[in-house]
Design an enzyme around this catalytic site. Sequence first.
Site, PDB file in Angstrom:
ATOM      1  N   ASN A 103       0.869  -1.182   0.000  1.00 37.72           N
ATOM      2  CA  ASN A 103       0.000   0.000   0.000  1.00 37.72           C
ATOM      3  C   ASN A 103       0.901   1.225   0.000  1.00 37.72           C
ATOM      4  O   ASN A 103       2.114   1.116   0.147  1.00 37.72           O
ATOM      5  CB  ASN A 103      -0.959   0.001   1.198  1.00 37.72           C
ATOM      6  CG  ASN A 103      -0.212  -0.002   2.510  1.00 37.72           C
ATOM      7  OD1 ASN A 103       0.570   0.899   2.797  1.00 37.72           O
ATOM      8  ND2 ASN A 103      -0.420  -1.046   3.299  1.00 37.72           N
ATOM      9  N   ASP A 148       1.580  -8.684   1.243  1.00 36.31           N
ATOM     10  CA  ASP A 148       2.412  -7.671   1.924  1.00 36.31           C
ATOM     11  C   ASP A 148       2.795  -8.178   3.318  1.00 36.31           C
ATOM     12  O   ASP A 148       3.969  -8.160   3.720  1.00 36.31           O
ATOM     13  CB  ASP A 148       1.599  -6.381   2.024  1.00 36.31           C
ATOM     14  CG  ASP A 148       2.421  -5.147   2.374  1.00 36.31           C
ATOM     15  OD1 ASP A 148       1.812  -4.090   2.570  1.00 36.31           O
ATOM     16  OD2 ASP A 148       3.663  -5.243   2.443  1.00 36.31           O
TER      17      ASP A 148
HETATM   18  N1  APR Z   1       1.761 -15.612  -2.012  1.00 34.66           N
HETATM   19  C1  APR Z   1       1.188 -15.337  -3.209  1.00 34.66           C
HETATM   20  N2  APR Z   1       0.033 -14.674  -3.344  1.00 34.66           N
HETATM   21  C2  APR Z   1      -0.588 -14.278  -2.208  1.00 34.66           C
HETATM   22  C3  APR Z   1      -0.062 -14.516  -0.913  1.00 34.66           C
HETATM   23  C4  APR Z   1       1.171 -15.220  -0.848  1.00 34.66           C
HETATM   24  N3  APR Z   1       1.754 -15.509   0.321  1.00 34.66           N
HETATM   25  N4  APR Z   1      -0.927 -13.984   0.005  1.00 34.66           N
HETATM   26  C5  APR Z   1      -1.943 -13.439  -0.690  1.00 34.66           C
HETATM   27  N5  APR Z   1      -1.753 -13.628  -2.009  1.00 34.66           N
HETATM   28  C6  APR Z   1      -2.591 -13.227  -3.143  1.00 34.66           C
HETATM   29  C7  APR Z   1      -4.035 -12.934  -2.874  1.00 34.66           C
HETATM   30  O1  APR Z   1      -4.794 -14.142  -2.844  1.00 34.66           O
HETATM   31  C8  APR Z   1      -4.375 -12.074  -4.080  1.00 34.66           C
HETATM   32  O2  APR Z   1      -4.677 -12.902  -5.190  1.00 34.66           O
HETATM   33  O3  APR Z   1      -2.066 -11.992  -3.615  1.00 34.66           O
HETATM   34  C9  APR Z   1      -3.069 -11.341  -4.379  1.00 34.66           C
HETATM   35  C10 APR Z   1      -3.072  -9.876  -3.965  1.00 34.66           C
HETATM   36  O4  APR Z   1      -3.836  -9.759  -2.784  1.00 34.66           O
HETATM   37  P1  APR Z   1      -3.405  -8.778  -1.578  1.00 34.66           P
HETATM   38  O5  APR Z   1      -2.211  -9.330  -0.922  1.00 34.66           O
HETATM   39  O6  APR Z   1      -4.634  -8.566  -0.761  1.00 34.66           O
HETATM   40  O7  APR Z   1      -2.959  -7.429  -2.293  1.00 34.66           O
HETATM   41  P2  APR Z   1      -3.853  -6.317  -3.009  1.00 34.66           P
HETATM   42  O8  APR Z   1      -5.166  -6.839  -3.475  1.00 34.66           O
HETATM   43  O9  APR Z   1      -2.928  -5.699  -4.004  1.00 34.66           O
HETATM   44  O10 APR Z   1      -4.164  -5.291  -1.836  1.00 34.66           O
HETATM   45  C11 APR Z   1      -3.093  -4.562  -1.291  1.00 34.66           C
HETATM   46  O11 APR Z   1      -3.579  -5.341   0.893  1.00 34.66           O
HETATM   47  O12 APR Z   1      -2.167  -6.501   2.212  1.00 34.66           O
HETATM   48  C12 APR Z   1      -2.659  -5.249   1.968  1.00 34.66           C
HETATM   49  O13 APR Z   1      -0.869  -3.779   2.593  1.00 34.66           O
HETATM   50  C13 APR Z   1      -1.583  -4.313   1.493  1.00 34.66           C
HETATM   51  O14 APR Z   1      -3.015  -2.427   1.692  1.00 34.66           O
HETATM   52  C14 APR Z   1      -2.416  -3.300   0.771  1.00 34.66           C
HETATM   53  C15 APR Z   1      -3.483  -4.161   0.104  1.00 34.66           C
END
Ligand code: APR
Length: 176
Positions: A25, A35
Amino acid sequence: MDDRLVLMQGDLTKVAADALVNAANSSLLGGGGVDGAIHRAAGPELLAECRTLHGCPTGEARITGAYRLPARHVIHTVGPVWRGGHQGERGQLARCYRSVFELVERHALRSVAFPSISTGVYGFPISEAAPIALREIRAALAHQPQLERVTVVLFSAADLEVYRQALAAAGAPPSA
Ligand code: APR
């Protein structure tokens, strides 16, 4: 089709590459989803370095060390929050991938692994995100001869299938 593009299901923090891409983010101070997983696996030094960057606007990317992760770098990019698709979200998502590849080129990195940016907490429909991601990845592979492998690591089998379908629709056999 280019066998340098690999789709797989798994946990991004377990994948070895020159750089792992974080779906961050704009604060760059950690969060949930991938993240959170990246910061947990990298250890506290990653957050300490991120604090020195003072954030990152949507669509841009920043590079740091990777500390305890099996990588040399983490490239943090801030995806768009999906607000219905009429506020430039698709263009912002494409910019994330291009911003990451600008840093890949500048640092002459040979391998990079992505999560599916914005398709979790940020609500971007994965059926819309996959073609955008694959288009930008294929363009980067065409323009960066030093790139040996780009991996997209999908957390679920369903997400992997969406990317496989999108790759097939783009006229390429699904990869391993
Ligand atoms: N490895 C691979 N993919 C993952 C993992 C992991 N360990 N954990 C989650 N994902 C996938 C999710 O299932 C989704 O398909 O990563 C993709 C992106 O999801 P998010 O992590 O929620 O990221 P995003 O949708 O870009 O949102 C970003 O979420 O975690 C917070 O700090 C971050 O505020 C920011 C927001």
